[in-house]
Write a protein that holds these residues in place. Sequence first.
Motif, PDB file in Angstrom:
ATOM      1  N   VAL A 222      -9.391 -27.215   2.887  1.00 26.45           N
ATOM      2  CA  VAL A 222      -9.076 -26.538   4.145  1.00 26.45           C
ATOM      3  C   VAL A 222      -9.199 -25.037   3.960  1.00 26.45           C
ATOM      4  N   ASP A 223     -10.065 -24.429   4.763  1.00 25.61           N
ATOM      5  CA  ASP A 223     -10.159 -22.970   4.826  1.00 25.61           C
ATOM      6  C   ASP A 223      -9.045 -22.512   5.763  1.00 25.61           C
ATOM      7  N   ALA A 224      -7.979 -21.967   5.191  1.00 25.56           N
ATOM      8  CA  ALA A 224      -6.797 -21.582   5.968  1.00 25.56           C
ATOM      9  C   ALA A 224      -6.704 -20.076   6.168  1.00 25.56           C
ATOM     10  N   ALA A 225      -7.837 -19.397   6.169  1.00 30.69           N
ATOM     11  CA  ALA A 225      -7.818 -17.937   6.317  1.00 30.69           C
ATOM     12  C   ALA A 225      -7.072 -17.511   7.571  1.00 30.69           C
ATOM     13  N   GLN A 226      -7.318 -18.203   8.688  1.00 37.61           N
ATOM     14  CA  GLN A 226      -6.690 -17.805   9.950  1.00 37.61           C
ATOM     15  C   GLN A 226      -5.324 -18.452  10.170  1.00 37.61           C
ATOM     16  N   GLY A 227      -5.060 -19.562   9.521  1.00 38.92           N
ATOM     17  CA  GLY A 227      -3.834 -20.296   9.805  1.00 38.92           C
ATOM     18  C   GLY A 227      -2.695 -20.032   8.846  1.00 38.92           C
ATOM     19  N   TYR A 228      -2.987 -19.456   7.669  1.00 36.90           N
ATOM     20  CA  TYR A 228      -1.927 -19.264   6.672  1.00 36.90           C
ATOM     21  C   TYR A 228      -0.802 -18.397   7.251  1.00 36.90           C
ATOM     22  N   GLY A 229       0.420 -18.866   7.092  1.00 34.27           N
ATOM     23  CA  GLY A 229       1.589 -18.147   7.583  1.00 34.27           C
ATOM     24  C   GLY A 229       1.949 -18.497   9.006  1.00 34.27           C
ATOM     25  N   LYS A 230       0.937 -18.796   9.834  1.00 38.21           N
ATOM     26  CA  LYS A 230       1.206 -19.047  11.251  1.00 38.21           C
ATOM     27  C   LYS A 230       1.658 -20.482  11.513  1.00 38.21           C
ATOM     28  N   LEU A 231       1.101 -21.430  10.780  1.00 33.87           N
ATOM     29  CA  LEU A 231       1.421 -22.852  10.960  1.00 33.87           C
ATOM     30  C   LEU A 231       1.774 -23.444   9.593  1.00 33.87           C
ATOM     31  N   PRO A 232       2.889 -23.025   9.020  1.00 36.23           N
ATOM     32  CA  PRO A 232       3.189 -23.395   7.629  1.00 36.23           C
ATOM     33  C   PRO A 232       3.335 -24.887   7.388  1.00 36.23           C
ATOM     34  N   GLU A 233       3.855 -25.630   8.364  1.00 38.41           N
ATOM     35  CA  GLU A 233       4.074 -27.060   8.130  1.00 38.41           C
ATOM     36  C   GLU A 233       2.761 -27.817   7.956  1.00 38.41           C
ATOM     37  N   ASP A 234       1.718 -27.386   8.665  1.00 35.87           N
ATOM     38  CA  ASP A 234       0.404 -28.017   8.492  1.00 35.87           C
ATOM     39  C   ASP A 234      -0.039 -27.958   7.036  1.00 35.87           C
TER      40      ASP A 234
END
Length: 384
Positions: A179-191
Motif C-alpha cells: 500500500v502506497d500510503a503517502a496521502q493517507g498516513y496519519g489521516k486514516l490510522p485504523e486502515d
Amino acid sequence: MSAVVAYLDVAATTRVEPRVADVVLHWMTEDFGNAGSRTHEYGTRAKKGVQDARSFLAASVGAKTEELIFTSGATESNNIALLGLAAHGEKTGRRHIITSAIEHKAVIEPLLHLREKGFEVEFLEPGSSGRVTKEAVLGKVRDDTLLVSLMHVNNETGVIQPVAELARELRETSTFLHVDAAQGYGKLPEDLKSPIDLISISGHKIGAPKGVGALVARRRGWSKVPLEPIMFGGGQERKLRPGTLPVPHIMGFYEAAKIFEESRSRWEREARGMRERMLTALRKTRFHINGDAEHSVPHILNVTFDGLNAEALIVRLKEQVAIATGSACTSASYTPSHVLMAMGLPEAIASNGLRFSWFPGQVADFVPEEFIETVVHMQPPVAD
C-alpha cells in the motif's frame, strides 16, 4: 509571491511545522552525531533518537519497531517494496501482479520495469467512482499472484481505496499486499493498522521535511516479507536501505507525526468544515466532482468547471490561491490526468480537473467565495 495567496496544494506538500523546524535545526547543529557512530555520546544520542522515532512511527501503523526502515520518502519505499520482491517472484514462479490504473507514477513505473523483466502486471480500472472494489481485486488473484499494490488514498481525487478489507482477505493467501500510503498516513490510522504486508510512507504530507519517509515490512507470524535490497553499500536499515541515516530529517518526521496524531481529531473536524464551505461556494458555478465523494478524505477535492480550461483558470487565480491540476510529479505536463482518464471520464473533464487540497490552520483566512467569483465570471453562459 504575495502573502495573501492561499496555499491549497497540500497533496503536493505541506509547510514544515515551526516546532518541526526547531527539532530539525537542533539535530543539525547540536546533537549532530551520526547514528552509526558507536565510540562517543554524539553517536549514541543520535542512535537513541532514531530508535525512538522508529518505535513511534511503527506503532502508529500497528507495526513492530523492527518492521520499519527509514527511506527518503514514499517513492523510494515503493521501489524497494516492488523491485525488492522480484527475486522472490522469479524463484517461486509467481510473476503475476495486480495494481490499479490510478496509482502514482512511483508505483506504475517500477511495475512497468518489472513487466519488461517478464512479470505480468494487470492494471484495474476503477470506473467513474475512482474506487477499485475489493471484489474486483480478489477476482483477479491467482495461484501465481505475487503481489497486489493498491494506494491508500488517491493523490488527485482523494478517494479512499479498500486496503484494510483487502489486507484481511489476502492475509489468508500467499499473495502480498503493498500500500502506497503517502496521502493517507496519519489521516486514516485504523486502515493502516490492518494486516498490510508493505506500507510506503512519506513525511512531507503531514508537516515533516521533504526527503524522509519509511517502509513498513510486516511479518506474517515468524516469516519476513522476502525483500531483496536494490541498493548496496553499508548495510544500514536491515541491509535494505544503505547509507548514513538523515537524523535531523528523521527526528523532524517523528515530531510531525506526534503533532499530527495529537491534533488529528481537530484536523478532521476543520478539514470537513473547509470542505463544506468549498462545496457551498461551488454551488454558484457549474461543476463536477471527480471521484466518489462518499469515500474520500476531507481535505482533497477534485473538480472540473464546465467550459473552463484548468490551466487558464490557474493563471487567473494565481494571485488568490495556489492549486494544481493533479500530481506534482506530472504537473509540468498538459496531458489529461491519467487518473481521471482511467476513471473513464471524458477527455474534456480529464484534461481540466483541478485539485484543491488544504491543511486546516494554514488556510484559516481563506474565503472560498472570493475566488469563486472569478470562476463565475470566466464560465461561458449556458447555451440555449
